[in-house]
Write a protein that holds these residues in place. Sequence first.
Motif, PDB file in Angstrom:
ATOM      1  N   ALA A 125     -17.859 123.618 -98.777  1.00  0.00           N
ATOM      2  CA  ALA A 125     -17.765 124.990 -98.255  1.00  0.00           C
ATOM      3  C   ALA A 125     -19.142 125.550 -97.898  1.00  0.00           C
ATOM      4  O   ALA A 125     -19.275 126.286 -96.913  1.00  0.00           O
ATOM      5  CB  ALA A 125     -17.080 125.887 -99.282  1.00  0.00           C
ATOM      6  N   ARG A 126     -20.152 125.208 -98.673  1.00  0.00           N
ATOM      7  CA  ARG A 126     -21.500 125.721 -98.365  1.00  0.00           C
ATOM      8  C   ARG A 126     -22.360 124.670 -97.658  1.00  0.00           C
ATOM      9  O   ARG A 126     -23.522 124.902 -97.357  1.00  0.00           O
ATOM     10  CB  ARG A 126     -22.196 126.199 -99.647  1.00  0.00           C
ATOM     11  CG  ARG A 126     -22.500 125.138-100.663  1.00  0.00           C
ATOM     12  CD  ARG A 126     -23.276 125.698-101.867  1.00  0.00           C
ATOM     13  NE  ARG A 126     -23.694 124.638-102.769  1.00  0.00           N
ATOM     14  CZ  ARG A 126     -22.983 124.186-103.795  1.00  0.00           C
ATOM     15  NH1 ARG A 126     -21.792 124.736-104.067  1.00  0.00           N
ATOM     16  NH2 ARG A 126     -23.427 123.199-104.557  1.00  0.00           N
ATOM     17  N   ASN A 127     -21.758 123.479 -97.400  1.00  0.00           N
ATOM     18  CA  ASN A 127     -22.420 122.360 -96.724  1.00  0.00           C
ATOM     19  C   ASN A 127     -23.737 121.978 -97.416  1.00  0.00           C
ATOM     20  O   ASN A 127     -24.760 121.771 -96.771  1.00  0.00           O
ATOM     21  CB  ASN A 127     -22.677 122.671 -95.248  1.00  0.00           C
ATOM     22  CG  ASN A 127     -23.015 121.421 -94.442  1.00  0.00           C
ATOM     23  OD1 ASN A 127     -22.550 120.332 -94.757  1.00  0.00           O
ATOM     24  ND2 ASN A 127     -23.840 121.577 -93.419  1.00  0.00           N
ATOM     25  N   GLU A 128     -23.646 121.838 -98.729  1.00  0.00           N
ATOM     26  CA  GLU A 128     -24.838 121.478 -99.492  1.00  0.00           C
ATOM     27  C   GLU A 128     -24.427 120.912-100.846  1.00  0.00           C
ATOM     28  O   GLU A 128     -23.621 121.514-101.554  1.00  0.00           O
ATOM     29  CB  GLU A 128     -25.732 122.705 -99.703  1.00  0.00           C
ATOM     30  CG  GLU A 128     -27.036 122.400-100.408  1.00  0.00           C
ATOM     31  CD  GLU A 128     -27.885 123.642-100.586  1.00  0.00           C
ATOM     32  OE1 GLU A 128     -29.110 123.528-100.629  1.00  0.00           O
ATOM     33  OE2 GLU A 128     -27.294 124.746-100.692  1.00  0.00           O
ATOM     34  N   GLY A 129     -24.962 119.754-101.190  1.00  0.00           N
ATOM     35  CA  GLY A 129     -24.695 119.165-102.492  1.00  0.00           C
ATOM     36  C   GLY A 129     -24.925 117.675-102.470  1.00  0.00           C
ATOM     37  O   GLY A 129     -24.902 117.035-101.413  1.00  0.00           O
ATOM     38  N   LYS A 130     -25.153 117.125-103.648  1.00  0.00           N
ATOM     39  CA  LYS A 130     -25.406 115.692-103.771  1.00  0.00           C
ATOM     40  C   LYS A 130     -24.508 115.112-104.862  1.00  0.00           C
ATOM     41  O   LYS A 130     -24.347 115.705-105.936  1.00  0.00           O
ATOM     42  CB  LYS A 130     -26.873 115.428-104.141  1.00  0.00           C
ATOM     43  CG  LYS A 130     -27.874 115.811-103.056  1.00  0.00           C
ATOM     44  CD  LYS A 130     -29.298 115.477-103.485  1.00  0.00           C
ATOM     45  CE  LYS A 130     -30.309 115.839-102.406  1.00  0.00           C
ATOM     46  NZ  LYS A 130     -30.116 115.051-101.180  1.00  0.00           N
ATOM     47  N   VAL A 131     -23.938 113.938-104.576  1.00  0.00           N
ATOM     48  CA  VAL A 131     -23.081 113.247-105.530  1.00  0.00           C
ATOM     49  C   VAL A 131     -23.534 111.794-105.630  1.00  0.00           C
ATOM     50  O   VAL A 131     -23.755 111.128-104.613  1.00  0.00           O
ATOM     51  CB  VAL A 131     -21.600 113.301-105.097  1.00  0.00           C
ATOM     52  CG1 VAL A 131     -20.747 112.440-106.017  1.00  0.00           C
ATOM     53  CG2 VAL A 131     -21.095 114.732-105.068  1.00  0.00           C
ATOM     54  N   LEU A 132     -23.680 111.338-106.857  1.00  0.00           N
ATOM     55  CA  LEU A 132     -23.940 109.915-107.120  1.00  0.00           C
ATOM     56  C   LEU A 132     -22.767 109.372-107.920  1.00  0.00           C
ATOM     57  O   LEU A 132     -22.426 109.907-108.979  1.00  0.00           O
ATOM     58  CB  LEU A 132     -25.234 109.727-107.912  1.00  0.00           C
ATOM     59  CG  LEU A 132     -25.594 108.276-108.266  1.00  0.00           C
ATOM     60  CD1 LEU A 132     -26.032 107.511-107.017  1.00  0.00           C
ATOM     61  CD2 LEU A 132     -26.687 108.218-109.327  1.00  0.00           C
ATOM     62  N   VAL A 133     -22.146 108.333-107.406  1.00  0.00           N
ATOM     63  CA  VAL A 133     -21.047 107.675-108.111  1.00  0.00           C
ATOM     64  C   VAL A 133     -21.502 106.266-108.476  1.00  0.00           C
ATOM     65  O   VAL A 133     -21.986 105.523-107.621  1.00  0.00           O
ATOM     66  CB  VAL A 133     -19.779 107.607-107.237  1.00  0.00           C
ATOM     67  CG1 VAL A 133     -18.638 106.954-108.013  1.00  0.00           C
ATOM     68  CG2 VAL A 133     -19.365 109.000-106.765  1.00  0.00           C
ATOM     69  N   VAL A 134     -21.354 105.922-109.748  1.00  0.00           N
ATOM     70  CA  VAL A 134     -21.780 104.597-110.183  1.00  0.00           C
ATOM     71  C   VAL A 134     -20.615 103.624-110.023  1.00  0.00           C
ATOM     72  O   VAL A 134     -19.623 103.679-110.751  1.00  0.00           O
ATOM     73  CB  VAL A 134     -22.287 104.613-111.644  1.00  0.00           C
ATOM     74  CG1 VAL A 134     -22.684 103.202-112.074  1.00  0.00           C
ATOM     75  CG2 VAL A 134     -23.479 105.554-111.768  1.00  0.00           C
ATOM     76  N   GLY A 135     -20.740 102.778-109.012  1.00  0.00           N
ATOM     77  CA  GLY A 135     -19.802 101.689-108.820  1.00  0.00           C
ATOM     78  C   GLY A 135     -20.361 100.444-109.489  1.00  0.00           C
ATOM     79  O   GLY A 135     -20.950 100.515-110.568  1.00  0.00           O
ATOM     80  N   SER A 136     -20.233  99.303-108.844  1.00  0.00           N
ATOM     81  CA  SER A 136     -20.773  98.062-109.416  1.00  0.00           C
ATOM     82  C   SER A 136     -20.628  96.945-108.396  1.00  0.00           C
ATOM     83  O   SER A 136     -19.696  96.955-107.583  1.00  0.00           O
ATOM     84  CB  SER A 136     -20.014  97.685-110.687  1.00  0.00           C
ATOM     85  OG  SER A 136     -20.434  96.424-111.185  1.00  0.00           O
ATOM     86  N   ILE A 137     -21.524  95.954-108.487  1.00  0.00           N
ATOM     87  CA  ILE A 137     -21.313  94.759-107.670  1.00  0.00           C
ATOM     88  C   ILE A 137     -20.075  94.009-108.158  1.00  0.00           C
ATOM     89  O   ILE A 137     -19.536  93.165-107.431  1.00  0.00           O
ATOM     90  CB  ILE A 137     -22.537  93.824-107.658  1.00  0.00           C
ATOM     91  CG1 ILE A 137     -22.785  93.194-109.031  1.00  0.00           C
ATOM     92  CG2 ILE A 137     -23.781  94.549-107.163  1.00  0.00           C
ATOM     93  CD1 ILE A 137     -23.765  92.023-108.995  1.00  0.00           C
ATOM     94  N   ALA A 138     -19.587  94.357-109.366  1.00  0.00           N
ATOM     95  CA  ALA A 138     -18.338  93.765-109.858  1.00  0.00           C
ATOM     96  C   ALA A 138     -17.180  94.060-108.923  1.00  0.00           C
ATOM     97  O   ALA A 138     -16.193  93.324-108.896  1.00  0.00           O
ATOM     98  CB  ALA A 138     -18.021  94.290-111.257  1.00  0.00           C
ATOM     99  N   GLY A 139     -17.303  95.131-108.146  1.00  0.00           N
ATOM    100  CA  GLY A 139     -16.251  95.474-107.205  1.00  0.00           C
ATOM    101  C   GLY A 139     -16.086  94.476-106.077  1.00  0.00           C
ATOM    102  O   GLY A 139     -15.070  94.488-105.375  1.00  0.00           O
ATOM    103  N   PHE A 140     -17.068  93.605-105.894  1.00  0.00           N
ATOM    104  CA  PHE A 140     -16.997  92.590-104.843  1.00  0.00           C
ATOM    105  C   PHE A 140     -16.510  91.240-105.369  1.00  0.00           C
ATOM    106  O   PHE A 140     -16.370  90.286-104.599  1.00  0.00           O
ATOM    107  CB  PHE A 140     -18.380  92.390-104.201  1.00  0.00           C
ATOM    108  CG  PHE A 140     -18.911  93.615-103.516  1.00  0.00           C
ATOM    109  CD1 PHE A 140     -18.489  93.958-102.241  1.00  0.00           C
ATOM    110  CD2 PHE A 140     -19.821  94.440-104.159  1.00  0.00           C
ATOM    111  CE1 PHE A 140     -18.973  95.094-101.615  1.00  0.00           C
ATOM    112  CE2 PHE A 140     -20.319  95.573-103.539  1.00  0.00           C
ATOM    113  CZ  PHE A 140     -19.889  95.909-102.268  1.00  0.00           C
ATOM    114  N   ILE A 141     -16.264  91.156-106.693  1.00  0.00           N
ATOM    115  CA  ILE A 141     -15.995  89.866-107.327  1.00  0.00           C
ATOM    116  C   ILE A 141     -14.702  89.931-108.135  1.00  0.00           C
ATOM    117  O   ILE A 141     -14.567  90.805-109.002  1.00  0.00           O
ATOM    118  CB  ILE A 141     -17.159  89.480-108.278  1.00  0.00           C
ATOM    119  CG1 ILE A 141     -18.494  89.495-107.520  1.00  0.00           C
ATOM    120  CG2 ILE A 141     -16.919  88.118-108.899  1.00  0.00           C
ATOM    121  CD1 ILE A 141     -19.705  89.443-108.431  1.00  0.00           C
TER     122      ILE A 141
END
Length: 260
Positions: A125-141
Amino acid sequence: MANKFAIITGASTGIGFELATLAAKDGYDILVVADEPLVEAAAADFKQFGTDVQSVEADLSTIEGVDRLLAAAGGRQIDLVCANAGRGLGHGFLDQSVADWRKVVDTNVVGTLYLLHKTLPAMVARNEGKVLVVGSIAGFIPGSFQAVYNGTKAFVDSFTDALRNELKESDGVTITTLMPGPVETEFFDRADMMDTSVGTNPNKSDPVDVAKDGWDALMAGKASIVSGWKNKLQVAAAHITPAAVLAEQHRKMAEPGTAD
């Protein structure tokens, strides 16, 4: 009170602890959460950097736990979210209890999605913000003897790619996916994997380095970052290696009784 505010989940130890440290050093007031009392001791450590630190003990595998976290924010504008909380689970799928594998799915997938679903609308709504999501290389295996965990990380890696595209018109909001490999944290002990090759491997990544890679990518607004050059090579190889071969390779790392 600082003029920027961050929420960091899974912040009692490991990558989350290091991300919270970086946020506090960078001048963010922080709200840290974990599902164990140790988060209070972590919060006391973060206070050395001079910003406001709040802590809450909550189970982020539940809607109620995420709501408890958000209530602790007190309606304050959330400028940054580090969705780091995650849970692993070793051994064969048929040897796992429903409650155990459900906890992995609910923590890694449901809790993460609900947190983003509740915090992103105000950012957009305010067009501002940062998000970090911790995935993993495990998602490719394909994760033999860690199948549910790897499956949840495949979901997270894919979901963040899709969400990033959906929100591309909101160019002031960035979603960064951090994809580490095995990291030297309590993860493997909690996942009951200390009898495996990967669990006892002394060459796992340092959470300090992984968090710094993720933080730098987040601040730069990058879409994703694979932490560590060896992991970058592994991801590249995973794109061209048959799934059956990848599953067999993972079996050698994660099958119980493979510890050196």
